[in-house]
Write an enzyme that holds these catalytic residues in place. Sequence first.
Site, mmCIF file in Angstrom:
data_model
loop_
_atom_site.group_PDB
_atom_site.id
_atom_site.type_symbol
_atom_site.label_atom_id
_atom_site.label_comp_id
_atom_site.label_asym_id
_atom_site.label_seq_id
_atom_site.Cartn_x
_atom_site.Cartn_y
_atom_site.Cartn_z
ATOM 1 N N PRO A 51 -40.761 16.566 6.217
ATOM 2 C CG PRO A 51 -42.833 15.497 5.967
ATOM 3 C CD PRO A 51 -41.438 15.551 5.395
ATOM 4 C CB CYS A 52 -38.801 17.069 11.073
ATOM 5 S SG CYS A 52 -38.240 18.748 10.767
ATOM 6 C CG HIS A 53 -43.753 20.577 9.760
ATOM 7 N ND1 HIS A 53 -42.991 20.377 8.620
ATOM 8 C CD2 HIS A 53 -45.046 20.599 9.350
ATOM 9 C CE1 HIS A 53 -43.792 20.296 7.577
ATOM 10 N NE2 HIS A 53 -45.051 20.411 7.987
#
Length: 157
Positions: free
Chosen positions: A120-122
């Site tokens: 989950p780089c977001h």
Amino acid sequence: MEIAYINSPLGAIEIKGNEEGIASVRFLGSEEKETNVISENLQPCSNQLKEYFEGNRSQFDLKLNPEGTNFQKRVWDKLLEIPFNTTLSYLEMANRLGDPKVIRAAASANGKNPISIIIPCHRVIGSDGSLTGYGGGLHRKKWLLAHENPVKQQSLF
């Protein structure tokens, strides 16, 4: 490497992987026809992404196999520790890696994450709360963070 395409509220998604795990999940800029028969190696990823978009999944249980440097993999492992509906700043990410001086390198590794949504780089934002860059586009980052937020803004009228 096996490939499958699925549709999402944010456009077509390409999934790549094999028996060693998922190598990449990325948004496509173009429309793709959804894959009718998805291999047994990619089917769990397809199913879990669909459940995520339907609001029925907040954690993924998949074998991942992203390609990257040892440092990038350390950053991606730290990203996996960010809980659903939680954000973290790039500085906090660098501190979790043990050295606030690696903030730029951590941000660069974050941007090179090949497995969108699942890693989950977001969920990484600027220290001031701003939605900084996202490889899939800021409109997708904004949508993903809103999707994960259990408190939905109600219309007053």
